[in-house]
Each structure stands twice: as C-alpha cells, then as structure tokens.
Design a protein around this motif. Structure first.
Motif, mmCIF file in Angstrom:
data_model
loop_
_atom_site.group_PDB
_atom_site.id
_atom_site.type_symbol
_atom_site.label_atom_id
_atom_site.label_comp_id
_atom_site.label_asym_id
_atom_site.label_seq_id
_atom_site.Cartn_x
_atom_site.Cartn_y
_atom_site.Cartn_z
ATOM 1 N N GLN A 1 0.823 -1.204 0.000
ATOM 2 C CA GLN A 1 0.000 0.000 0.000
ATOM 3 C C GLN A 1 0.859 1.257 0.000
ATOM 4 O O GLN A 1 2.061 1.210 0.316
ATOM 5 C CB GLN A 1 -0.946 0.003 1.196
ATOM 6 C CG GLN A 1 -0.294 -0.183 2.551
ATOM 7 C CD GLN A 1 -1.338 -0.373 3.632
ATOM 8 O OE1 GLN A 1 -2.180 0.504 3.871
ATOM 9 N NE2 GLN A 1 -1.330 -1.511 4.280
ATOM 10 N N ASP B 1 -0.339 -0.108 8.492
ATOM 11 C CA ASP B 1 -1.500 -0.672 7.799
ATOM 12 C C ASP B 1 -2.647 0.331 7.730
ATOM 13 O O ASP B 1 -3.661 0.198 8.423
ATOM 14 C CB ASP B 1 -1.935 -1.957 8.500
ATOM 15 C CG ASP B 1 -2.975 -2.733 7.705
ATOM 16 O OD1 ASP B 1 -3.198 -2.385 6.528
ATOM 17 O OD2 ASP B 1 -3.561 -3.679 8.263
ATOM 18 N N ARG C 1 -4.619 0.679 5.239
ATOM 19 C CA ARG C 1 -5.743 -0.023 4.621
ATOM 20 C C ARG C 1 -6.565 -0.784 5.661
ATOM 21 O O ARG C 1 -7.798 -0.708 5.674
ATOM 22 C CB ARG C 1 -5.214 -0.984 3.556
ATOM 23 C CG ARG C 1 -6.288 -1.724 2.785
ATOM 24 C CD ARG C 1 -5.639 -2.809 1.929
ATOM 25 N NE ARG C 1 -4.747 -2.247 0.925
ATOM 26 C CZ ARG C 1 -3.598 -2.778 0.566
ATOM 27 N NH1 ARG C 1 -3.155 -3.897 1.140
ATOM 28 N NH2 ARG C 1 -2.862 -2.221 -0.382
ATOM 29 N N GLY C 2 -5.867 -1.494 6.555
ATOM 30 C CA GLY C 2 -6.577 -2.249 7.585
ATOM 31 C C GLY C 2 -7.311 -1.349 8.548
ATOM 32 O O GLY C 2 -8.444 -1.652 8.970
ATOM 33 N N ARG D 1 -10.415 -0.060 6.905
ATOM 34 C CA ARG D 1 -11.443 -1.104 6.795
ATOM 35 C C ARG D 1 -12.202 -1.262 8.116
ATOM 36 O O ARG D 1 -13.420 -1.435 8.121
ATOM 37 C CB ARG D 1 -10.792 -2.426 6.393
ATOM 38 C CG ARG D 1 -11.804 -3.525 6.073
ATOM 39 C CD ARG D 1 -11.101 -4.806 5.662
ATOM 40 N NE ARG D 1 -10.272 -4.594 4.469
ATOM 41 C CZ ARG D 1 -8.959 -4.715 4.439
ATOM 42 N NH1 ARG D 1 -8.305 -5.058 5.540
ATOM 43 N NH2 ARG D 1 -8.297 -4.519 3.325
ATOM 44 N N ALA E 1 -14.594 1.722 8.364
ATOM 45 C CA ALA E 1 -15.689 1.600 7.394
ATOM 46 C C ALA E 1 -16.699 0.549 7.818
ATOM 47 O O ALA E 1 -17.911 0.710 7.608
ATOM 48 C CB ALA E 1 -15.122 1.268 6.014
ATOM 49 N N ASP E 2 -16.235 -0.523 8.457
ATOM 50 C CA ASP E 2 -17.134 -1.619 8.835
ATOM 51 C C ASP E 2 -17.959 -1.309 10.073
ATOM 52 O O ASP E 2 -19.017 -1.923 10.280
ATOM 53 C CB ASP E 2 -16.324 -2.903 9.083
ATOM 54 C CG ASP E 2 -15.736 -3.483 7.811
ATOM 55 O OD1 ASP E 2 -16.186 -3.081 6.716
ATOM 56 O OD2 ASP E 2 -14.809 -4.312 7.906
ATOM 57 N N ARG F 1 -7.914 6.089 1.781
ATOM 58 C CA ARG F 1 -8.681 4.844 1.714
ATOM 59 C C ARG F 1 -10.181 5.065 1.825
ATOM 60 O O ARG F 1 -10.967 4.376 1.168
ATOM 61 C CB ARG F 1 -8.223 3.901 2.837
ATOM 62 C CG ARG F 1 -6.808 3.362 2.644
ATOM 63 C CD ARG F 1 -6.760 2.471 1.438
ATOM 64 N NE ARG F 1 -5.371 2.135 1.073
ATOM 65 C CZ ARG F 1 -5.063 1.445 -0.001
ATOM 66 N NH1 ARG F 1 -6.011 1.035 -0.826
ATOM 67 N NH2 ARG F 1 -3.807 1.174 -0.276
ATOM 68 N N LEU F 2 -10.614 6.022 2.651
ATOM 69 C CA LEU F 2 -12.052 6.193 2.896
ATOM 70 C C LEU F 2 -12.687 7.260 2.011
ATOM 71 O O LEU F 2 -13.873 7.172 1.693
ATOM 72 C CB LEU F 2 -12.292 6.537 4.367
ATOM 73 C CG LEU F 2 -11.990 5.430 5.372
ATOM 74 C CD1 LEU F 2 -12.273 5.904 6.791
ATOM 75 C CD2 LEU F 2 -12.800 4.178 5.071
ATOM 76 N N ARG G 1 -3.435 -2.730 14.705
ATOM 77 C CA ARG G 1 -3.028 -3.030 13.339
ATOM 78 C C ARG G 1 -1.536 -2.760 13.215
ATOM 79 O O ARG G 1 -0.987 -1.979 13.973
ATOM 80 C CB ARG G 1 -3.817 -2.169 12.326
ATOM 81 C CG ARG G 1 -5.267 -2.567 12.155
ATOM 82 C CD ARG G 1 -5.389 -3.934 11.514
ATOM 83 N NE ARG G 1 -6.755 -4.392 11.389
ATOM 84 C CZ ARG G 1 -7.411 -5.134 12.259
ATOM 85 N NH1 ARG G 1 -6.800 -5.495 13.370
ATOM 86 N NH2 ARG G 1 -8.634 -5.538 12.059
#
Length: 510
Positions: A54, A390, A392-393, A396, A399-400, A426-427, A500
């Motif tokens: 990433q 991380d 990206r992690g 995520r 977002a979840d 990312r978001l 993370r």
C-alpha cells in the motif's frame, strides 16, 4: 544438332551454406536491439505485484499534493517540499487524466524505470558495444532497487531515466557536435534538475568528460575519433547548454534551502560507516549490492579509459553528496538511486568478457539473490520491512463499524506517518468528520492540518470518536498528549481497540 551427354560419373560437390554457428546467430539476434529486452524485462518485473504494497508515507504526500488545484500546489511549494514541486505538478496532470488509484499513481515510475533500462543499454552500446549494453540493461532490470523505485509514486525513477538520458545525449553531442544535439542535452539536464535537485551532482562527471575531450580529444574518455570529430566539442557549448537548467533550477534551490530545516529534520549527518551500506541501500539488497560492486570494479579494470565516464557518474555524485552530508543533513541513500545504471554499465562490461550464456547466468544469479527482497518490498515500502503501517486495515475497521455522526481524531497529527492522509486516501468521502481540524492541508498550504486550540469545545456534541494513534497500543487513549488527550480522557471511554501493524484504532464513546 548436338546431343547433350548425361553427367554420369561426375562427382557432385555439395554446396555449403555460409553463416555463423547457431549459437553465434542466436547471440547476434539477441543483441541486434539491445535496449528492447531490458525494457521489457523491467516492465514485467515492475508490473508484477505493483499495487500489493500500500501507499507509504512519501507516496501519501505525493497524492495529497497532486490532487490539489494548481494554485494550491504553488502555495504548497512556498511552504514545504519546493524541490519536489515540479514532480507534483507533473503528477497533478497525470492524476487528472488517469485517476489516483495505487496503480495509476505508480505507473509513471514503472514506465520511467523501463525507459532507464533501455537507455542504459543504449549508453553501454555507445560507450562499449551492444553486448555490454544488453547485459548492463538486464542486470539493472533484475535489481530489487529497480522494482522498489519503479513501484513508488516519487521522483526517483524519473530522475534515474533523465540522468542516463542526459549522459547518453552528452556522448552523442561529443561524438558529433551540433546545436540540436546540445539542445537535447540541455533539455534533459534542465528536466533532471527540476525533478531531483541532488541528481545535478551528475554534472561534475559530465564536466570531467567535456574537459578531457576539449583538451585531449575524444579518445581520452574512450570515444572513437574520426570524421565525426570534424567539429570538436567546445567547453563553452557545454556551458551554454547548462543555462536553461541554471535559470529554471535556481529558484528551486533557494526555496529548498530555506525549507531544509523542516524538510530534512529527520535526516542525520553523514558518517563514514554510511558508505559501506550504500550499495545495499540503492539496490535494496546487501547481497545484490555487493555483487554489483564487485562486477563494477572488474568492469572498470577491463574498460580502462572507457570506464572514465560511467565511473565518474557513480563516484563523483556519491562523493559530493557525502561531503555535503558531513556538514548538513543530506545523506539519504535513495537520493543516489540515479547512479545505479552507471554501476550496471561497468558490471555489464565485466560480464561481456565471457560468452553470453555464462554472462546471462550471472544476471539470473543476481535476480535469485534479490528474490527475497523483491518479495519483501511488495509487502511494504517501509524500512525495515517489518515496520508496516497498515492504513488499509485501519480504514477497513472504521468503514465496517462507523455510524452516522461519528468523528475521527489522529495522534500524533504532525508526524511524517501522515495518519490522516492514509485514512483519507482509503475512505475518501466515507471518512468520519475530522472534528478537530480548523484549517486543512490545502488551506494551510502544508502537508499537515491545523487543529483547534480548545479540543474540548470542538468535541462538544460528538457521541462517538474514532481515535487513530501511531504504533500498537494497549491503551491508545493514554498516548494522546496535551489538551487533546485531556479532552478525550475527560469526555470519553474506550469501547473497543483494534491493533493493526504500525498503528492502533480505538472507538471512544461518551
């Protein structure tokens, strides 16, 4: 009428086909266009897994700058990172055409490195022969460092291409002097300076070549003499060719000098112990760097005076940057990646002294030695490779689990990790409201946002806060310092924590 007699009893002499042996024919076919194969091999290797790692902190800075309007980009250059401003402007146009996905951001670097491999082969052909050019280009293609900087949205790949191209154009101008050739060289040097100021240390090597040709003729650096030398190069022509670079780069140098204390506050002064680590640093592999250094030394011994130009293109930039780094914090190995093709050219000359098959076997060996590093750099661009961040992690997780009305807070806000940019990339529009920001990066003409002086007031009315902190923390709330930390601890409790790699995400509730 005469009767033709049959040719009975006369021996039949077989007609032999004249041509090179099969292995020689195959070699000739391979080196007919020596620049093609290095370019293709570089593309294949660099495109493999190019989006797996990433975007890291430096690439996030590129994304932040390139996605701003041109006016805001000019204001940013006046605040920080002026030396990289022309690259950001170039990427601004690229992003406008192709978007800001990870692949789109890195593709210019991939193409530049493929071009650098091709031009390296062409330069080797000009200075030595086609076999040397082919092997130099192939060796450059398999280096882990070539893939590392081909897969990064930063200016190092473009600087590498322009450095080799400028040197090739100089050789052409010295071989057959004409104003169009000197004009091409002038354009390449100006572009090199705009893309990477430190790469202009290459001009020291060019100066040595021009002076030797001026005073002792072309054979002093291993170039052939002949009718092409009817108009020998003159020193003043070279100096005139440097004028466009001087005019364009001087404002960047002055701005970068004023910003140095802030731009390079993470760099230490150079030490003698840094030099042995340089080959591994620029090739991204200690084993491959050592192999390249040994082959380059053998190649220099084999070439004699023909090694002067590529050798100077390696040694003089390294010496100048190191000497400057002893006084000001400037010594960063990746700033010298543009010297690698010239080392590969010398190494290619060493390999060209044997048959093609064993020479290619050494290239394959270099690729195998670098295979673990090739795999690691596709995992993360951070150093050491275990220091993954991380983004990206973390994005995520948010977002979840986010809900309408959520806010987000980052700590620390002013670090080079760019936690806020990593989550924002990312978001995008789905990111919770950055509740403490009073002036964002664009408004401040900076890479960091400005936060409110009274965090408790800014947090009023917020029910849930996503806290993103650097490092893996069991109690992330306790790591937030100052008034921001006090306001969060007074008004919120930790509901859940998601560790993370390189950072921690916590959900805080009233």
């Amino acid at each position: 009428m005469p009767v033709k007699r049959p040719l009975v009893g006369r021996p039949v002499v077989p007609v032999e086909r004249v041509g090179p042996p099969p292995h020689v024919a195959r070699e000739q076919a391979l080196i007919r266009r020596p620049w093609v194969w290095p370019a293709l091999l570089t593309l294949v290797i660099a495109l493999t897994g190019m989006s797996r790692a990433q975007l890291w902190r430096d690439e996030l800075a590129t994304w932040s700058a390139a996605t701003r309007p041109v006016g805001d980009l000019a204001r940013l250059a006046g605040t920080i990172d002026a030396a990289t401003g022309p690259y950001y402007l170039l990427m601004h146009g690229w992003v406008a055409l192709f978007g800001d996905s990870t692949i789109a951001l890195r593709l210019p670097s991939v193409l530049a490195m493929a071009g650098a491999a091709a031009v390296t082969a062409r330069l080797g052909e000009r200075l030595v022969d086609a076999r040397t050019g082919l092997l130099a280009g192939l060796l450059f293609a398999v280096l882990p460092g070539t893939s590392r900087y081909a897969q990064e949205a930063r200016p190092y790949a473009l600087a590498t291409l322009l450095a080799v191209l400028a040197t090739l154009l100089l050789v052409e101008a010295l071989r057959r002097p004409s104003w169009p050739r000197w004009g091409g060289y002038a354009a390449a040097v100006a572009a090199l300076g705009l893309i990477h100021l430190i790469a202009l240390t290459l001009l020291a090597a060019h100066a040595v070549a021009v002076l030797l040709v001026q005073w002792r003729g072309p054979t002093s650096i291993g170039l052939p003499a002949g009718r092409d030398w009817s108009g020998p190069a003159r020193l003043w022509r070279w100096l005139v060719a440097l004028l466009p670079a001087l005019v364009l780069v001087t404002p960047l140098v002055l701005a970068a000098r004023a910003q140095r204390s802030r731009q390079l506050d993470w760099v230490d002064l150079a030490r003698l112990t840094d030099l042995p680590a340089l080959p591994g640093g620029v090739t991204q592999s200690g084993a491959v760097g050592g192999l390249l250094l040994g082959l380059a030394a053998l190649g220099a011994a084999r070439l004699g005076r023909r090694a002067l130009l590529p050798g100077a293109c390696v040694l003089l930039p390294v010496a100048l940057v190191f000497a400057a780094g002893l006084v000001v914090p400037l010594w960063v190995p990746r700033y010298l990646v543009f010297t690698v093709p010239f080392g590969c050219l010398l190494a290619g000359a060493a390999l060209a002294g044997v048959r093609l098959a064993p020479a290619l076997a050494v290239v394959v060996l270099a690729g195998l030695l670098g295979a673990p590093d090739q795999a690691a750099l596709r995992h993360t661009h951070e150093w050491p490779r275990t220091a993954t961040v991380d983004y990206r992690g973390a994005a995520r997780v948010i977002a979840d689990h986010q809900q309408s009305g959520d806010a987000i807070v980052f700590s620390p806000r002013d670090s080079w990790l760019f936690l806020d940019l990593g989550i924002a990339y990312r978001l995008g529009s789905r990111e919770p409201r950055d509740v403490l920001v009073v002036r964002d990066q664009r408004q401040r003409a900076d890479l960091w946002a400005g936060e409110c002086d009274r965090p408790a007031e800014c947090l009023a009315g917020v029910r849930r806060v996503w806290l993103v902190v650097a490092g893996r923390r069991n109690d992330p709330l306790a790591t937030v310092r100052g008034a921001k930390g006090a306001a969060l601890r007074d008004g919120f409790t930790v509901q859940q924590v998601w560790p993370r790699p390189g950072l921690t995400v916590a959900l805080l509730t009233r």
